[in-house]
Scaffold this motif. Structure first.
Motif: not given
Length: 462
Positions: A241, A244, A249, A265, A267-269, A272, A450, A454-455, A458
């Motif tokens: 977190r 993030l 961004w 997407t 960035r999230l992966k 992760q 994703v 994670v969703l 976060c």
């Protein structure tokens, strides 16, 4: 590791229901058979189609004797082997099953499993003599293998004519009956240097010896699938977190909406993979449901110890191999108990529905009818054998059905059926957080890969 070559077991069992246990454990599983062919099954339509399901193998493909007792032919295949049954019209009262086995080079092997009763006459043998060439051409097969119980000693002329006309060889040169007769042949056009036959014991109460046929011909098998196992309980959610929040961004989310979505997407992966421990796990079609990563590691150690002992058969290497075998047995028993306990918990849990309950019960009893998709033929005549090839072929076919002749044509004007219109959609941070916190983490990832884990994690503010 398993050889890509084909191993076929042929046995007259004189009653499959009586001898299924001995056949399964002492012949099919012990010899790691790819295809098991049994004759004189004595099965009827009253016996359910899921009878005798062997773990790691398909359901029996049967041709039962009609309107009278006895006889019958059945075949089961190791899961992952690319083969399918052929619909071939045969003479009346002929008990035979034809399969097309996909070979490693994409061609086919025509497998014929047949039972000819002693008093039937030469019609089944003559059928093969007259139509074998046509069958090979029609079903795109390069080679043929005929097994079963033909009782060909009673129709010697027809049998010799089959071998001569079709250029075939019977590689069974030893007795297959307890009285000394050779009743169960292995007839093929494969070369002598590619086929070996071995006489095995009698199956249960049968008076026939089983035959093990080994061919040095590569066959197509379902490929092993590698997937990532995420250890969510060991994830560093706090650091994820924070990363993030520190993300620029404005520099990442540029371009059109699609480009922004892809950048978000990725960035999230990336985070992760960085903050969630994970490992790669390879599963094979023949793996049992309880066979997990720990079993795979122990099995690889056992195989390595076996290869070491074969290269250098010392007492020390023999001891290491025996210890690896004991570890494999202990780990397998632990994995089976764990799987059974998990299954018991699922069945007894309050959240299980009737559909899930029956699905688990059928899976445990081996009565589920779910089978893999058979090999598919493309328009150019080639064969799709792997799961990816089959999926791509089906996707292409369905996609062509959904094409529009004029894709730039404006949509038709439809009459308005209500009095209200949606002119604006309000999206707020609070609504998005509420939806993210309600995500079910037990669900699988979507096409963007994703994870719901994670969703949901976060969405919690630091």
């Amino acid at each position: 590791m398993r050889s890509p070559n084909l191993t076929v077991l042929s046995a007259n069992v004189r009653g499959l229901r009586t001898n299924i246990g001995d056949l399964t454990h002492n012949f099919i599983l012990s010899h790691r058979t790819d295809i098991a062919v049994v004759t004189e099954t004595w099965l009827t339509s009253e016996v359910e189609s899921t009878f005798g399901k062997i773990p790691g193998y398909t359901h029996w493909i049967r041709e039962d004797r009609h309107r009278r007792q006895g006889g019958g032919v059945a075949i089961c295949l190791k899961e992952g082997l690319q083969a399918h049954r052929l619909d071939i019209e045969t003479p009346p009262l002929t008990e035979a099953v034809f399969l097309r086995v996909v070979m490693a080079n994409g061609t086919g092997l025509l497998l014929c499993a047949m039972y000819r009763s002693p008093r039937q006459g030469p019609d089944p043998i003559n059928f093969l003599t007259e139509h074998l060439d046509d069958l090979l051409t029609r079903h795109r097969c390069r080679h043929v293998l005929i097994v079963g119980d033909l009782n060909h000693h009673m129709e010697g002329a027809a049998y010799e004519n089959l071998l001569m006309v079709q250029g075939l060889t019977d590689y069974v040169t030893f007795p297959t009956h307890e009285r000394g007769g050779t009743l169960d042949p292995a007839i093929t056009d494969l070369g002598e240097d590619t086929v070996t036959c071995h006489q095995l014991g009698q199956v249960g109460s049968s008076d026939h010896h089983a035959i093990l046929i080994k061919t040095e011909v590569g066959v197509a098998r379902e490929e092993a699938v590698s997937r990532t196992i995420w250890l969510w309980d060991r994830a560093d959610w706090s650091s994820l977190r924070k990363d993030l929040q520190r993300t620029d961004w404005g520099a990442i989310l540029t371009g059109c909406a699609d480009e922004k979505a892809r950048a978000f997407t990725e960035r999230l992966k990336s985070l992760q993979r960085q903050h969630v421990p994970h490992r790669q796990y390879t599963s094979r079609p023949t793996d049992q449901p309880w066979f997990g990563n720990r079993c795979r590691l122990v099995a690889e150690r056992k195989y390595s110890a076996w290869r070491r002992y074969k290269r250098n058969p010392t007492l020390r290497n023999k001891t290491i191999h025996r210890e690896a075998c004991r570890n494999m047995t202990a780990t397998s028993m632990w994995a089976q108990r764990r799987w059974e306990n998990d299954l018991r918990s699922k069945l007894c849990g309050p959240g299980v529905g009737s559909k899930t309950w029956w699905s688990l019960i059928k899976e445990r009893q081996g009565t589920s009818h779910q089978e893999t998709i058979p090999p598919l033929t493309r328009l150019d005549g080639t064969t799709a054998t792997s799961s990816k090839e089959k999926a791509d072929l089906l996707a292409d076919i369905f996609a062509t059905k959904m094409t529009v002749a004029d894709p730039n044509r404006p949509p038709p004007q439809l009459a308005q059926e209500c009095d209200q219109e949606i002119t604006m959609v309000e999206v707020t941070q609070g609504k998005v957080e509420h939806l993210l916190r309600a995500v079910d983490v037990r669900k699988a990832s979507g096409p963007d890969d994703v994870s719901p884990q994670v969703l949901r994690h976060c969405s919690i503010r630091v």
